[in-house]
Design an enzyme around this catalytic site. Sequence first.
Site, short mmCIF file in Angstrom:
data_model
loop_
_atom_site.label_atom_id
_atom_site.label_comp_id
_atom_site.label_asym_id
_atom_site.label_seq_id
_atom_site.Cartn_x
_atom_site.Cartn_y
_atom_site.Cartn_z
N GLU A 1 61.88 4.22 23.70
CA GLU A 1 62.05 3.41 22.49
C GLU A 1 61.43 2.03 22.72
O GLU A 1 61.07 1.68 23.85
CB GLU A 1 63.55 3.29 22.14
CG GLU A 1 64.11 4.61 21.64
CD GLU A 1 65.60 4.58 21.30
OE1 GLU A 1 66.23 3.52 21.43
OE2 GLU A 1 66.12 5.64 20.93
N HIS B 1 66.75 -2.89 11.75
CA HIS B 1 66.01 -1.74 12.29
C HIS B 1 64.77 -1.57 11.44
O HIS B 1 64.84 -1.58 10.21
CB HIS B 1 66.88 -0.48 12.25
CG HIS B 1 66.35 0.62 13.10
ND1 HIS B 1 65.18 1.29 12.82
CD2 HIS B 1 66.82 1.16 14.26
CE1 HIS B 1 64.96 2.19 13.77
NE2 HIS B 1 65.93 2.14 14.65
N ARG C 1 61.99 -4.53 18.61
CA ARG C 1 62.34 -4.29 17.21
C ARG C 1 62.13 -5.46 16.26
O ARG C 1 61.76 -5.29 15.11
CB ARG C 1 63.82 -3.96 17.17
CG ARG C 1 64.03 -2.62 16.63
CD ARG C 1 65.46 -2.26 16.74
NE ARG C 1 65.53 -0.96 17.39
CZ ARG C 1 66.64 -0.32 17.61
NH1 ARG C 1 67.79 -0.87 17.27
NH2 ARG C 1 66.63 0.85 18.17
N HIS D 1 71.02 -3.60 10.91
CA HIS D 1 71.37 -2.48 11.79
C HIS D 1 72.44 -2.82 12.82
O HIS D 1 73.37 -2.08 13.02
CB HIS D 1 70.08 -2.04 12.50
CG HIS D 1 70.24 -0.88 13.42
ND1 HIS D 1 70.63 0.36 12.97
CD2 HIS D 1 70.04 -0.75 14.77
CE1 HIS D 1 70.66 1.21 14.00
NE2 HIS D 1 70.33 0.55 15.09
N ARG E 1 68.77 -7.29 20.85
CA ARG E 1 69.23 -6.15 21.67
C ARG E 1 68.08 -5.19 21.96
O ARG E 1 67.34 -4.81 21.06
CB ARG E 1 70.33 -5.40 20.92
CG ARG E 1 70.77 -4.12 21.62
CD ARG E 1 71.81 -3.40 20.81
NE ARG E 1 71.26 -2.92 19.57
CZ ARG E 1 71.02 -1.63 19.29
NH1 ARG E 1 71.30 -0.71 20.19
NH2 ARG E 1 70.54 -1.28 18.13
P1 FAD Z 1 81.94 1.78 16.02
O1 FAD Z 1 81.42 3.03 16.57
O2 FAD Z 1 81.33 1.25 14.80
O3 FAD Z 1 83.49 1.99 15.73
C1 FAD Z 1 84.26 1.01 15.06
C2 FAD Z 1 85.60 1.61 14.70
O4 FAD Z 1 86.48 0.60 14.25
C3 FAD Z 1 85.51 2.62 13.56
O5 FAD Z 1 86.33 3.71 13.88
C4 FAD Z 1 86.09 1.86 12.37
O6 FAD Z 1 86.64 2.66 11.38
C5 FAD Z 1 87.15 1.03 13.08
N1 FAD Z 1 87.57 -0.18 12.37
C6 FAD Z 1 86.81 -1.20 11.93
N2 FAD Z 1 87.59 -2.15 11.38
C7 FAD Z 1 88.87 -1.72 11.48
C8 FAD Z 1 90.13 -2.26 11.09
N3 FAD Z 1 90.25 -3.43 10.46
N4 FAD Z 1 91.24 -1.54 11.36
C9 FAD Z 1 91.17 -0.33 11.98
N5 FAD Z 1 90.00 0.23 12.36
C10 FAD Z 1 88.87 -0.48 12.13
N6 FAD Z 1 73.08 2.36 19.66
C11 FAD Z 1 72.57 2.92 20.77
O7 FAD Z 1 72.82 2.44 21.87
N7 FAD Z 1 71.79 4.02 20.67
C12 FAD Z 1 71.48 4.60 19.49
O8 FAD Z 1 70.79 5.60 19.45
C13 FAD Z 1 71.99 4.02 18.30
N8 FAD Z 1 71.69 4.54 17.09
C14 FAD Z 1 72.29 4.02 15.98
C15 FAD Z 1 72.05 4.61 14.75
C16 FAD Z 1 72.69 4.14 13.62
C17 FAD Z 1 72.43 4.78 12.29
C18 FAD Z 1 73.58 3.04 13.73
C19 FAD Z 1 74.27 2.52 12.52
C20 FAD Z 1 73.79 2.43 14.95
C21 FAD Z 1 73.15 2.91 16.09
N9 FAD Z 1 73.37 2.33 17.33
C22 FAD Z 1 72.83 2.89 18.44
C23 FAD Z 1 74.33 1.27 17.49
C24 FAD Z 1 75.64 1.88 18.03
O9 FAD Z 1 75.87 3.09 17.37
C25 FAD Z 1 76.82 0.98 17.82
O10 FAD Z 1 76.55 -0.30 18.26
C26 FAD Z 1 78.01 1.50 18.62
O11 FAD Z 1 78.23 2.84 18.28
C27 FAD Z 1 79.22 0.67 18.34
O12 FAD Z 1 80.34 1.31 18.89
P2 FAD Z 1 81.74 0.65 18.69
O13 FAD Z 1 82.73 1.55 19.34
O14 FAD Z 1 81.71 -0.76 19.10
O15 FAD Z 1 81.95 0.62 17.09
C1 SIN Z 2 67.45 4.58 16.93
O1 SIN Z 2 67.64 5.75 17.19
O2 SIN Z 2 66.39 4.12 16.50
C2 SIN Z 2 68.57 3.62 17.11
C3 SIN Z 2 68.62 3.18 18.49
C4 SIN Z 2 69.45 1.93 18.60
O3 SIN Z 2 69.82 1.32 17.61
O4 SIN Z 2 69.69 1.52 19.74
#
Ligand code: FAD
Ligand code: SIN
Length: 529
Positions: free
Chosen positions: A116, A239, A285, A346, A381
């Site tokens: 990437e 993104h 990015r 993103h 990032r």
């Molecule tokens: P999240 O996975 O967002 O989880 C947050 C949780 O908190 C959810 O369950 C939500 O419902 C809960 N929540 C929020 N507010 C409250 C509240 N007030 N009360 C109770 N619950 C609450 N990163 C990578 O490293 N590689 C990738 O390939 C990648 N691809 C991505 C593709 C997409 C489409 C997106 C959107 C992001 C991507 N990212 C990627 C970024 C990555 O997915 C996120 O940064 C990461 O998953 C965040 O994890 P997290 O556990 O911090 O939060």
């Molecule tokens: C992607 O698959 O392009 C998302 C990867 C990332 O947000 O880190």
Amino acid sequence: MRDFDFVVIGSGAAGLSFALHVAPHGSVALITKRSLSDSNTAWAQGGIACVSSDEDNFDLHIRDTLECGAGLCNEEVVRSIITEGPSVIRQLIDMGLQFDLRWRDDGEREMDLGKEGGHSKRRILHVRDETGKAIIDTLINKVRSSPSIQIFEHHMAVDLLTTGKLGYAMQDSCVGVYVLNSLSGEVEVFRSDVIVLATGGCGKVYLYSTNPDIATGDGVAMAWRAGATIANMEFIQFHPTCLYHTEKKSFLISEAIRGEGGVLLDTKFRRFMHKYHPRGELAPRDIVARAIDAEMKRLGSKFVYLDISHRPSSFLKDRFPHIYETCLKLGMDITSQPIPVVPAAHYQCGGVKTDLHGETSLRGLFAIGECACTGLHGANRLASNSLLEALVMAKRASQKAIRRIRLRQNYSLPEWRHGQAVEPDELVVISHNWDEIRRLMWDYVGIVRTDKRLQRAATRLRNLHAEIQEFYWNFRITTDILELRNLVIVASLIVDCAIARKESRGLHFTMDYPEPNPKFLRETTMRRT
Ligand code: FAD
Ligand code: SIN
């Protein structure tokens, strides 16, 4: 009042893995505002960046991360998260997660590593183009079978309870949280000496975003209201390639497509990335997103194209089945046609400021995953570093949290009072304010900024904040009101941090100060006074 050793808010990669780490040491409440599988994590496509081949090493991954972060990464944090990567990957594999493998020339199998933007080596572990779903399924499976984890779905954290707010004259600590049970409409009190924010990002603050609806910045807003330090909110990552389609909102076209040879074309089918960066389509990015923005403005087009149709159709269907199927359902065959794409909000690089173990400036309050600012990402990032950070920081935070609960303290916490609040009668106000915030953030606080637009946004957000506060106090709370109240705070924090940074660095680009300025080689921090 419910009493637990650990209260975890959020069920993405960060929250679920923290819960699993601490489960052998005490009782855990896992609170999540929708169902357990609703999270940004579940939507992740590309994969997890982690050094796992002989051609790669920690120093190269560290160098790529620091370069991308444009001078604002904390090198100690970068080193520790990257070097701890292999151990969390091993834990996922031991739980049953199967990353994609490939055949080597010598007949052996090895990890199939993706590439990437900004990475000098292939180092992205993935499960085709649905890595997030595979991680979530694996972790949820374990969480559901743990006897010490009690799951509270459809429970939304409202506000944190701190010793300061309760009037205790001692170091400000977080000791509980109010939680709305959105099925009953009642607010419950959860008490614990360890409260973990794992609430993800805030993509929904922008009109166009790759994020699911849960991403409303609740953790940052709650932490700010409680008096914790917030950092670097100006660095919102856009993104470059979100699908442009009237019927399908927020569908990402993974950067891994460019990693496998995908090229960007303007609407006259000409390549343009070579004009912007020597790495072309695989530049970091921020550069790709700004280049697309500039090309769209130059040609007055609503999108550009991403084309991978030169690769064999069988390869594309096997490597990107989710993207292939989704586009096909919308009438686009990626094996023979270019895909219309636009940049979209993103990832939030800033967040609640933490130490190396995920603890915030409030004792007992931890922040992990996307809602936190550890110092890993700096001003930008590196792709696929966020899942790595979420998993490593969940582990590190659990180690400190386990020590914390041995010093257990007893506080009595007040029940929530609805007061004179009545049922909301004008829900149109909520949807109107919601739309207004998201549009003004897109128009005034987007990929390219100016002082004048930021000031306009700040003024408008102040008025909206006052209106929303009035609504919050007068009406019985719902998840919509709470999300709107959080959204306006997070939007204001992004704008205030952006106004404070009078230079361009990483993801923050302003036409008024187009160059980096060494005077601003520091984090932007905000704290409620
Ligand atoms: P999240 O996975 O967002 O989880 C947050 C949780 O908190 C959810 O369950 C939500 O419902 C809960 N929540 C929020 N507010 C409250 C509240 N007030 N009360 C109770 N619950 C609450 N990163 C990578 O490293 N590689 C990738 O390939 C990648 N691809 C991505 C593709 C997409 C489409 C997106 C959107 C992001 C991507 N990212 C990627 C970024 C990555 O997915 C996120 O940064 C990461 O998953 C965040 O994890 P997290 O556990 O911090 O939060
Ligand atoms: C992607 O698959 O392009 C998302 C990867 C990332 O947000 O880190």
